[in-house]
Design a protein around this motif. Structure first.
Motif, PDB file in Angstrom:
ATOM      1  N   HIS A 135       1.103  -0.952  -0.404  1.00 61.35           N
ATOM      2  CA  HIS A 135       0.090  -0.357   0.160  1.00 61.35           C
ATOM      3  C   HIS A 135       0.507   1.364  -0.194  1.00 61.35           C
ATOM      4  CE1 HIS A 135      -2.583   2.887   0.726  1.00 61.35           C
ATOM      5  NE2 HIS A 135      -3.418   2.293   0.822  1.00 61.35           N
ATOM      6  N   ASP A 136       0.592   2.068  -0.424  1.00 62.09           N
ATOM      7  CA  ASP A 136       0.844   3.363  -0.472  1.00 62.09           C
ATOM      8  C   ASP A 136       1.680   4.639   0.720  1.00 62.09           C
ATOM      9  OD1 ASP A 136       2.082   5.307  -2.382  1.00 62.09           O
ATOM     10  OD2 ASP A 136       1.022   6.853  -1.504  1.00 62.09           O
ATOM     11  N   ASN A 137       0.382   3.946   1.622  1.00 61.94           N
ATOM     12  CA  ASN A 137       1.530   4.553   2.475  1.00 61.94           C
ATOM     13  C   ASN A 137       2.513   3.653   3.766  1.00 61.94           C
ATOM     14  OD1 ASN A 137      -0.709   5.897   2.888  1.00 61.94           O
ATOM     15  ND2 ASN A 137      -1.918   5.168   4.801  1.00 61.94           N
ATOM     16  N   VAL A 138       2.555   1.773   2.830  1.00 69.53           N
ATOM     17  CA  VAL A 138       4.243   1.776   3.373  1.00 69.53           C
ATOM     18  C   VAL A 138       5.091   2.885   2.614  1.00 69.53           C
ATOM     19  CG1 VAL A 138       5.580  -0.629   2.916  1.00 69.53           C
ATOM     20  CG2 VAL A 138       2.848   0.057   3.776  1.00 69.53           C
ATOM     21  N   LEU A 139       5.330   2.669   1.326  1.00 70.05           N
ATOM     22  CA  LEU A 139       6.380   3.949   0.319  1.00 70.05           C
ATOM     23  C   LEU A 139       6.060   5.028   1.923  1.00 70.05           C
ATOM     24  CD1 LEU A 139       8.027   3.957  -1.626  1.00 70.05           C
ATOM     25  CD2 LEU A 139       6.468   4.849  -2.789  1.00 70.05           C
ATOM     26  N   LYS A 140       5.757   5.814   1.477  1.00 73.39           N
ATOM     27  CA  LYS A 140       5.499   7.185   2.219  1.00 73.39           C
ATOM     28  C   LYS A 140       6.443   7.313   3.736  1.00 73.39           C
ATOM     29  CE  LYS A 140       1.606   9.486   0.849  1.00 73.39           C
ATOM     30  NZ  LYS A 140      -0.198   8.957   0.488  1.00 73.39           N
ATOM     31  N   ARG A 141       6.104   6.467   4.722  1.00 72.05           N
ATOM     32  CA  ARG A 141       6.002   5.850   5.886  1.00 72.05           C
ATOM     33  C   ARG A 141       7.871   5.852   5.967  1.00 72.05           C
ATOM     34  NH1 ARG A 141       3.374   7.759   9.855  1.00 72.05           N
ATOM     35  NH2 ARG A 141       1.193   7.194   9.622  1.00 72.05           N
ATOM     36  N   MET A 142       8.495   4.036   4.637  1.00 73.78           N
ATOM     37  CA  MET A 142       9.427   4.244   4.632  1.00 73.78           C
ATOM     38  C   MET A 142      10.799   5.398   3.473  1.00 73.78           C
ATOM     39  SD  MET A 142       9.693   0.704   3.190  1.00 73.78           S
ATOM     40  CE  MET A 142       9.512  -1.348   3.779  1.00 73.78           C
ATOM     41  N   SER A 143      10.300   6.011   3.070  1.00 76.28           N
ATOM     42  CA  SER A 143      10.485   7.128   2.595  1.00 76.28           C
ATOM     43  C   SER A 143      11.074   8.182   3.082  1.00 76.28           C
ATOM     44  CB  SER A 143      10.088   6.898   1.046  1.00 76.28           C
ATOM     45  OG  SER A 143       8.993   7.127   1.218  1.00 76.28           O
ATOM     46  N   ALA A 144       9.180   8.736   3.759  1.00 79.50           N
ATOM     47  CA  ALA A 144       9.051  10.400   4.227  1.00 79.50           C
ATOM     48  C   ALA A 144       9.584  10.208   5.656  1.00 79.50           C
ATOM     49  CB  ALA A 144       8.140  10.705   4.657  1.00 79.50           C
ATOM     50  N   PRO A 145      11.555  11.382   5.567  1.00 80.40           N
ATOM     51  CA  PRO A 145      12.142  11.056   6.599  1.00 80.40           C
ATOM     52  C   PRO A 145      11.133  11.653   7.840  1.00 80.40           C
ATOM     53  CG  PRO A 145      12.869  13.020   5.138  1.00 80.40           C
ATOM     54  CD  PRO A 145      11.521  11.927   4.157  1.00 80.40           C
ATOM     55  N   THR A 146      11.926  11.265   8.458  1.00 85.44           N
ATOM     56  CA  THR A 146      11.227  11.638  10.665  1.00 85.44           C
ATOM     57  C   THR A 146      12.597  12.969  10.926  1.00 85.44           C
ATOM     58  OG1 THR A 146      12.164   9.931  11.555  1.00 85.44           O
ATOM     59  CG2 THR A 146       9.231   9.960  11.098  1.00 85.44           C
ATOM     60  N   ALA A 184      -5.388   0.283  10.984  1.00 86.76           N
ATOM     61  CA  ALA A 184      -6.061  -0.423  11.814  1.00 86.76           C
ATOM     62  C   ALA A 184      -4.482  -0.870  12.585  1.00 86.76           C
ATOM     63  CB  ALA A 184      -5.763  -2.020  11.137  1.00 86.76           C
ATOM     64  N   HIS A 185      -3.982  -1.927  12.637  1.00 83.66           N
ATOM     65  CA  HIS A 185      -2.237  -2.189  13.266  1.00 83.66           C
ATOM     66  C   HIS A 185      -1.222  -1.257  12.413  1.00 83.66           C
ATOM     67  CE1 HIS A 185       1.608  -3.836  14.456  1.00 83.66           C
ATOM     68  NE2 HIS A 185       2.153  -4.283  13.371  1.00 83.66           N
ATOM     69  N   THR A 186      -1.497  -0.809  11.284  1.00 80.65           N
ATOM     70  CA  THR A 186      -1.143   0.759  10.662  1.00 80.65           C
ATOM     71  C   THR A 186      -1.547   1.314   9.701  1.00 80.65           C
ATOM     72  OG1 THR A 186       0.414  -0.558   8.918  1.00 80.65           O
ATOM     73  CG2 THR A 186       1.627  -0.228  11.642  1.00 80.65           C
ATOM     74  N   ASP A 187      -1.257   2.976   9.330  1.00 85.11           N
ATOM     75  CA  ASP A 187      -2.190   3.160   8.271  1.00 85.11           C
ATOM     76  C   ASP A 187      -2.329   2.554   6.781  1.00 85.11           C
ATOM     77  OD1 ASP A 187       0.652   4.395   7.463  1.00 85.11           O
ATOM     78  OD2 ASP A 187      -0.809   6.230   8.080  1.00 85.11           O
ATOM     79  N   GLY A 188      -1.017   1.969   7.162  1.00 87.68           N
ATOM     80  CA  GLY A 188      -1.041   0.614   5.730  1.00 87.68           C
ATOM     81  C   GLY A 188      -1.039  -0.498   5.120  1.00 87.68           C
ATOM     82  N   ASP A 189      -2.436  -1.324   6.383  1.00 87.31           N
ATOM     83  CA  ASP A 189      -1.907  -2.966   6.210  1.00 87.31           C
ATOM     84  C   ASP A 189      -2.672  -2.907   4.647  1.00 87.31           C
ATOM     85  OD1 ASP A 189      -1.055  -2.738   9.013  1.00 87.31           O
ATOM     86  OD2 ASP A 189      -3.289  -2.885   9.895  1.00 87.31           O
ATOM     87  N   SER A 190      -1.909  -4.670   4.700  1.00 90.67           N
ATOM     88  CA  SER A 190      -2.756  -5.330   3.523  1.00 90.67           C
ATOM     89  C   SER A 190      -3.018  -6.991   3.971  1.00 90.67           C
ATOM     90  CB  SER A 190      -2.179  -4.856   2.780  1.00 90.67           C
ATOM     91  OG  SER A 190      -2.233  -3.500   1.709  1.00 90.67           O
ATOM     92  N   ILE A 191      -3.855  -7.356   3.817  1.00 94.20           N
ATOM     93  CA  ILE A 191      -3.831  -8.507   4.070  1.00 94.20           C
ATOM     94  C   ILE A 191      -3.942  -9.342   2.162  1.00 94.20           C
ATOM     95  CG2 ILE A 191      -4.826  -9.066   6.047  1.00 94.20           C
ATOM     96  CD1 ILE A 191      -7.540  -9.246   4.603  1.00 94.20           C
ATOM     97  N   VAL A 192      -4.005 -10.500   2.406  1.00 95.00           N
ATOM     98  CA  VAL A 192      -3.455 -11.176   1.231  1.00 95.00           C
ATOM     99  C   VAL A 192      -4.244 -12.343   1.173  1.00 95.00           C
ATOM    100  CG1 VAL A 192      -1.563 -12.127  -0.832  1.00 95.00           C
ATOM    101  CG2 VAL A 192      -0.653 -10.239   0.861  1.00 95.00           C
TER     102      VAL A 192
END
Ligand SMILES: [Zn+2]
Length: 326
Positions: A135-146, A184-192
């Motif tokens: 999900h796009d939110n996973v990329l945002k959190r990995m790439s967006a610096p805190t 849910a657990h985070t904002d980028g959760d996916s179930i497969v």
């Protein structure tokens, strides 16, 4: 599991002894297998080291859901090779935590190496390695610096993201449905959902080892967890009275079926309702904790130590319900 904070992850940086971790291969059903880290002193997930890895194999190659901690990549790849020599084509990330995405870069690169025997007319694809879908939110959190630097090197980032409810692909003769579960657990959760094999890989929305981990800083909420559990239950078709039907690979813990998810949802719902009731009555967080809304479930899921204690769970439930109210 693990938690997102301004300075990085909590829970992933515990004393780690990856050398003594073995990766156990367990068949789920159909084309789908579960890889479980056993031994070591990694995390506090009921004796298992890191998050579960789901592997689907077949004539088209290999698809991997979540990639564990990076130091385990060699063992993960060796375990995958006991199942298939085919090219690793896809990695799907259920969410951003390092015990689920840590091996992204290594597994992705292995995808390109393995394709070496199979590159005719496909050289571009081979050079790029496996696709990483999230999900796009996973990329945002990995790439967006805190701070000033991205939390995760770009080689580990998803290469193919989706927004909205879902993404579908067809691989190894079956439809694979990736369903985003908001907040849910985070904002980028996916179930497969592997539709032909009839297996659902849930990520940390569902575990057998602890109370639901609600990563507040990463957008998690208790109601999102319960919605996600309801979605999993909706997808499951059981065979009543006997073995069979849809199987569930949790983010941590053992292979499950409908009964396990029903029990977990009941626990989450009852505790949510208790805390909600206290919030409505205007109780403070300290009063809610003192009321011990988890009491009867503590023997199964409670913890006073580790990175996700019962106290933290109650606090996270309280905070997400209080925030919703205001
Ligand atoms: Zn997690």
């Amino acid at each position: 599991m693990a938690l997102w904070t301004a300075t990085g992850f909590v829970g992933a940086q515990q004393p780690q002894n990856f050398d003594s971790v073995d990766i156990k291969v367990q068949p789920a059903q159909g084309n789908v297998y579960m890889l479980v880290g056993v031994g070591g002193n990694v995390g506090n997930a009921g004796g298992n080291a890191g998050g579960n890895v789901t592997v689907q194999v077949g004539k088209d190659g290999v698809l991997v859901v979540d990639t564990q901690y990076a130091p385990l990549s060699t063992k993960i790849l060796a375990a995958i090779r006991t199942l298939s020599q085919g090219p690793i084509r896809y990695v799907i990330n259920t969410h951003v935590h390092p015990d689920h995405v840590g091996g992204n870069e290594n597994v992705r690169k292995a995808g390109s190496t393995i394709a070496g025997g199979n590159v005719s007319g496909d050289i571009q694809d081979a050079a790029q390695g496996a696709q990483i879908i999230a999900h796009d939110n996973v990329l945002k959190r990995m790439s967006a610096p805190t701070g000033t630097q991205a939390p995760v090197p770009s080689a580990a980032w998803p290469t193919s993201t989706f927004v909205g409810e879902d993404k579908k692909l067809f691989f190894n003769g079956e439809g694979i449905h990736i369903l985003h579960q908001p907040a849910a657990h985070t904002d980028g959760d996916s179930i497969v959902f592997f539709r032909r094999s009839d297996v659902i890989s849930t990520g940390d929305l569902f575990t057998t080892t602890n109370y639901p981990v609600i990563d507040l800083a990463a957008g998690g909420t208790i109601n999102g967890i319960i919605d996600g559990l309801n979605k999993i239950i909706d997808l499951i078709i059981p065979v009543y009275g006997q073995e069979g039907g849809t199987l569930v690979i949790p983010g941590h813990g053992r292979l499950c079926d409908l009964g396990d998810v029903l029990n977990y949802r009941e626990m989450a719902t009852i505790i949510r309702d208790r805390v909600q009731d206290l919030v409505k009555k205007g109780r403070t967080l300290e009063q809610v904790k003192a009321a011990r809304p988890t009491r009867d479930y503590d023997p199964l899921y409670g913890s006073t130590t580790g990175f996700w204690t019962t106290d933290m769970f109650v606090e996270a439930v309280y905070k997400t319900l209080s925030a919703k109210k205001s």
